[in-house]
Design a protein around this motif. Structure first.
Motif, short mmCIF file in Angstrom:
data_model
loop_
_atom_site.label_atom_id
_atom_site.label_comp_id
_atom_site.label_asym_id
_atom_site.label_seq_id
_atom_site.Cartn_x
_atom_site.Cartn_y
_atom_site.Cartn_z
N SER A 65 0.83 -1.20 0.00
CA SER A 65 0.00 0.00 0.00
C SER A 65 0.86 1.25 0.00
N PRO A 66 0.31 2.39 -0.44
CA PRO A 66 1.08 3.64 -0.47
C PRO A 66 1.34 4.18 0.92
N ALA A 67 2.11 5.26 0.96
CA ALA A 67 2.61 5.80 2.23
C ALA A 67 1.49 6.14 3.20
N ASP A 68 0.38 6.66 2.72
CA ASP A 68 -0.71 7.07 3.61
C ASP A 68 -1.21 5.91 4.46
N PHE A 69 -1.05 4.68 3.99
CA PHE A 69 -1.57 3.52 4.70
C PHE A 69 -0.44 2.54 5.06
N SER A 70 0.76 3.08 5.24
CA SER A 70 1.90 2.26 5.61
C SER A 70 2.77 2.96 6.65
N SER A 71 2.15 3.77 7.50
CA SER A 71 2.91 4.62 8.41
C SER A 71 2.66 4.24 9.86
N LEU A 72 3.69 4.44 10.68
CA LEU A 72 3.57 4.30 12.11
C LEU A 72 2.95 5.57 12.70
N PRO A 73 2.45 5.51 13.93
CA PRO A 73 1.79 6.69 14.52
C PRO A 73 2.74 7.88 14.63
N GLY A 74 2.22 9.04 14.26
CA GLY A 74 2.95 10.28 14.46
C GLY A 74 3.81 10.75 13.32
N MET A 75 4.18 9.87 12.42
CA MET A 75 5.10 10.26 11.34
C MET A 75 4.74 9.53 10.05
N ARG A 76 4.39 10.28 9.05
CA ARG A 76 3.98 9.70 7.78
C ARG A 76 5.20 9.21 7.00
N MET A 77 5.07 8.06 6.40
CA MET A 77 6.14 7.56 5.55
C MET A 77 6.24 8.42 4.30
N PRO A 78 7.43 8.80 3.87
CA PRO A 78 7.58 9.61 2.65
C PRO A 78 7.05 8.87 1.43
N GLN A 79 6.59 9.62 0.45
CA GLN A 79 6.15 9.00 -0.79
C GLN A 79 7.31 8.30 -1.47
N SER A 80 7.05 7.13 -2.01
CA SER A 80 8.07 6.37 -2.70
C SER A 80 8.24 6.85 -4.13
N ARG A 81 9.39 6.51 -4.70
CA ARG A 81 9.61 6.80 -6.11
C ARG A 81 8.71 5.94 -6.99
N GLU A 82 8.27 4.81 -6.47
CA GLU A 82 7.35 3.94 -7.18
C GLU A 82 5.97 4.06 -6.53
N ASP A 83 5.08 3.13 -6.90
CA ASP A 83 3.73 3.17 -6.33
C ASP A 83 3.75 2.94 -4.82
N THR A 84 4.59 2.03 -4.38
CA THR A 84 4.70 1.72 -2.96
C THR A 84 6.17 1.62 -2.59
N ALA A 85 6.46 1.68 -1.30
CA ALA A 85 7.84 1.73 -0.83
C ALA A 85 8.53 0.37 -0.95
N SER A 86 9.82 0.41 -1.24
CA SER A 86 10.65 -0.78 -1.25
C SER A 86 11.18 -1.05 0.15
N ALA A 87 11.77 -2.23 0.34
CA ALA A 87 12.34 -2.57 1.65
C ALA A 87 13.40 -1.56 2.10
N PRO A 88 14.35 -1.13 1.24
CA PRO A 88 15.32 -0.12 1.70
C PRO A 88 14.67 1.20 2.11
N GLU A 89 13.58 1.59 1.44
CA GLU A 89 12.89 2.82 1.83
C GLU A 89 12.22 2.67 3.19
N VAL A 90 11.69 1.48 3.48
CA VAL A 90 11.09 1.24 4.80
C VAL A 90 12.18 1.30 5.87
N VAL A 91 13.34 0.75 5.59
CA VAL A 91 14.45 0.81 6.55
C VAL A 91 14.81 2.25 6.86
N ASP A 92 14.93 3.08 5.82
CA ASP A 92 15.25 4.50 6.02
C ASP A 92 14.19 5.18 6.87
#
Length: 358
Positions: A65-92
């Motif tokens: 799922s995209p960043a809006d529905f893949s985030s922990l509380p309090g801090m939104r995951m940045p938008q990915s270069r693709e449709d959804t985030a890759s594993a390295p982007e989740v690590v960051d």
């Protein structure tokens, strides 16, 4: 009961960080005079760096799922270069999350045992020594306990075998005959990842069931929550596999599964009709089990194989006061094993600790 002086969160991945976020809010409220005090807490992470199990996953793995529905509380995951985030982007993202909220993560702290420390509290044996805690939150996830089914002939196979957790990408399998076993998302994604460069045989227990292409993380989270809470038939009626773009592309090129495996043989696999397919490598994409080894010395009541939890708050142990489980799956909270779903149960866990031990 008096407020806990110390809380140990075992783990440093997404579930542990979500718990840490709400504990940090208690700390902030105390600093701003909105409460008398807040407990000390520490996250004990076995890995030398942040990112949890996402740091061990293959680079092409993508969220559903995209960043809006893949985030922990309090801090939104940045938008990915693709449709959804890759594993390295989740690590960051997870590393930035821990830094933003100044979460006290102690890295390279392998917890070997948790035991009762006298009349109350716990003693925790970790790499740097033994420490005490009044409350323990287990947030170790499942990555450390891969599951491989008992398939006939598994010990006879003469090629290489590995589990999902050992897969690092397609480069080392180029030109090889690879059997990918598993009908879930990891099996579909790894089969699709290998399909352009290897001779892939994809094996499932039954006909693969793909979710409609438009179904993503938001719909899955809502369905899982409703299913656990008893309000609908839930995810199981939607399907098993999210049809991410790489999976759809591989399917379009002809990737198909077989569900008629009979056994492994020294040179490959045998099917129920007696025919055989030569294979060099078998990759078991067959899931994980909760990694609760440090807590096994505690006397945990179990229900359906999982530790039994209180009915009034599903993360609290029913048999060991002061022990909590966060992020292992629906038995400790609906959709709690997901980035978007764990926040709800982390909040409930910290609220329960605060109310019971203050």
């Amino acid at each position: 009961m008096t407020a806990p002086r110390s809380i140990a969160v075992i783990g440093g991945g997404q579930s542990a960080l979500a718990v840490g976020y709400f504990l940090a809010r208690l700390r902030r409220d105390a600093a701003q005079g909105r409460r008398e005090s807040a407990p000390e807490f520490e996250l004990l992470e076995s890995r030398p760096e942040g990112g949890g199990s996402w740091a061990d996953m293959w680079p092409s793995l993508r969220l559903f799922s995209p960043a809006d529905f893949s985030s922990l509380p309090g801090m939104r995951m940045p938008q990915s270069r693709e449709d959804t985030a890759s594993a390295p982007e989740v690590v960051d993202y997870l590393r930035a999350y821990a830094q933003r909220y100044e979460l006290p993560v102690s890295h390279s702290e392998e917890v070997s045992q948790i035991r009762r420390g006298g009349d109350h509290g716990f003693e925790i044996d970790a790499t740097s020594g033994t420490r005490r805690a009044d409350v323990v939150v287990m947030a170790t996830g499942t990555w450390g306990r891969p599951f491989v089914p008992s398939v006939p002939g598994i010990d006879d196979f003469g090629g290489r075998q590995l589990h999902t957790r050992g897969y690092a990408g397609p480069a080392e399998f180029e030109g090889l005959r690879v059997c990918v076993v598993g009908g879930g998302n990891s099996g579909a994604q790894i089969a699709a990842d290998l399909e352009p460069s290897a001779d892939v045989t994809w094996v499932t227990r039954r006909i693969p069931r793909f979710l409609p292409d438009e179904v993503g993380g938001r719909e899955l989270f809502a369905a899982a929550t409703q299913q656990v809470e008893g309000h609908s038939r839930g995810v199981a009626d939607l399907g098993d596999i999210v049809a991410l773009p790489p999976v759809r592309a591989a399917r379009g090129r002809g990737l198909r599964a077989r569900w008629d495996l009979d056994r492994l043989i020294p040179t490959g696999v045998r099917w129920t009709d007696g025919s055989e397919t030569p294979v060099d490598v078998v990759i078991w994409c067959t899931g994980f089990r909760p990694d609760l080894a440090p807590a096994l010395s505690l006397e945990l009541d179990r229900a359906g194989g999982a530790p039994q939890v209180r009915s009034d708050l599903t993360t609290a142990s029913a048999s060991v006061p002061g022990l909590y489980f966060v992020g292992y799956g629906d038995w400790c909270g609906p959709a709690s094993a997901t980035l978007v779903g764990v926040g709800r149960m982390a909040r409930a866990t910290v609220a329960d600790i605060d109310s019971r031990y203050r």
